[in-house]
Design an enzyme around this catalytic site. Structure first.
Site: not given
Length: 429
Positions: A215, A220
């Site tokens: 990932e 974010e």
């Protein structure tokens, strides 16, 4: 960085990857993206968006569910993989269903809404190829990735995320005759947190395995703080873990090697208003450069921003310990205590997954578990202990949402007409 309690609240509306599609028509929203070279500029490409399979509506024929996030599938519906495929039905989503799930597109813009008519939807979507049958596999080692983003409606506690997951290109459809949904219906999700889900590769997860894969969190963020973090795993592709393999010292780096300007003591870099170098109340461009050496191995992750037609380079580390640089590399990660990252192969390992190909995922969510404290509280940002409580979020912003647009991929230095350093910051290769 994300705990199970965080994910449970964010994905309560997303049951899990489902099995056999019903006859309802699927109408994928179209999204224009761009592929760029220095010689020819950026050329438009047609892609489509698919909602995660769990958003499609998963049920047994009698209307009962097939399982919840964090658990094995329902034992009655899924005593074995074949029965699970037969008993669990996935509903296709038409254009209205996508809108009701908080997912809309227009040209090169993707809008994701946390609430629709005061109901939690918290969508997660993936990028499909033009044929809609497979995910678009992005190979970003040695390249540049840019997008525009509008963050104004994401206060403390929200997370508008854009990241890569080493999901199977076909959504796991080729792994088993019992895998029916595939990428067309948003199946095959995985990430470095290795959560147990009712389905793995679109097949009933009868053994209750954790669902793991590499990932890369490119973005974010909310309007108060941002976070970048590569999360390598020791296994390629989607892998079903058991026991200690799924833990914090297992096959995947759950914490990642993170970069947040607040954590490196540069608190005036990003935030709401003109007093910040990047004003999150107005649209801006995020450019990530994934620098490789002559052998093709990823060695550095660079980031700069563009706002008001001006390049804004990432700030240099302003705390003791890490090297005085403005990008991620193994020296930075080791100095910031990213021990699992280094144990699992560090930046090169992340780059190997990026070279194999990863799927672009985008989402918006909040956390009833810890109010997104890891992203924007304490040393991570200016938010207090309760601002990120969803009950308080809606008082500040009744309709949280994020818009990603103008996604551009190409060789380093090709995705923007605004001239920027090939490798931003004081360091030069």
């Amino acid at each position: 960085m994300k705990s199970l309690s965080l994910i449970l609240s964010a994905l309560a509306v997303q049951v899990a990857v489902a099995q056999t599609p019903d006859k309802a028509k699927e109408q994928h929203p179209k999204l224009e993206t761009y592929r760029c070279t220095k010689a020819s500029g950026c050329k438009k490409q047609t892609n489509y968006i698919v909602a995660d399979a769990g958003i499609h509506g998963i049920r047994q024929k009698n209307g009962a569910g097939c399982g919840d996030w964090g658990q094995k599938p329902n034992a009655t519906a899924c005593p074995d993989e074949a029965s699970c495929a037969k008993n669990c039905i996935l509903s296709g989503m038409d254009s209205n269903a996508y809108k009701n799930a908080g997912i809309t597109t227009s040209g090169n813009k993707l809008r994701l809404q946390q609430l629709i008519n005061n109901q939690l939807v918290s969508p997660r979507v993936y990028l499909l190829e033009e044929n809609k049958k497979k995910y678009e596999m992005l190979h970003l080692t040695g390249t540049e990735f840019s997008f525009d983003v509008e963050m104004e409606k994401l206060p403390c506690g929200m997370n508008g995320a854009l990241y890569l997951s080493e999901m199977p290109q076909d959504g796991g459809k080729s792994t088993s005759r019992n895998s029916k949904a595939g990428a067309y219906y948003g199946a095959g999700y995985c990430d470095a947190q290795c959560y147990v889900t009712p389905f793995i590769n679109g097949v009933g997860n009868i053994k209750g395995q954790g669902v793991c894969c590499n990932e890369l969190d490119i973005w974010e963020a909310n309007s108060r703080a941002t976070h970048i973090a590569p999360h390598p795993c020791s296994k390629p592709g989607l892998y079903g873990c058991t026991g200690d393999e799924c833990g914090s010292s297992g096959i995947c780096d759950k914490a990642g090697c993170g970069w947040n300007h607040n954590r490196i003591n540069v608190t005036d870099f990003y935030g709401r208003g003109k007093q910040y170098k990047v004003d999150s109340t107005r649209k801006f461009t995020v450019t990530s450069q994934f620098v490789a050496n002559k052998q093709g191995d990823l060695i550095e992750l660079h980031r700069h921003y563009i706002q008001d037609n001006k390049v804004i380079e990432s700030a240099v580390v302003n705390i003791s310990g890490p090297p005085k640089i403005n990008f991620i590399n193994d020296k930075y990660c080791a100095a910031t205590g990213a021990n699992e990252y280094m144990r699992l192969g560090g930046t090169k390992q992340m780059g190997d997954a990026m070279s194999r190909g990863m799927v672009l995922a985008m989402s918006v969510w909040w956390s009833e578990g810890d109010f997104m404290a890891w992203l924007d509280q304490g040393v991570a940002g200016p938010c207090d202990a309760t601002e990120g409580d969803p009950k308080n979020i809606v008082k500040v912003q009744p309709n949280p949402e994020v818009t990603f647009s103008n996604i551009r991929i190409g060789e380093i230095g090709s995705t923007s007409s605004v001239k920027a350093p090939a490798y931003p910051g004081p360091h030069r290769l």
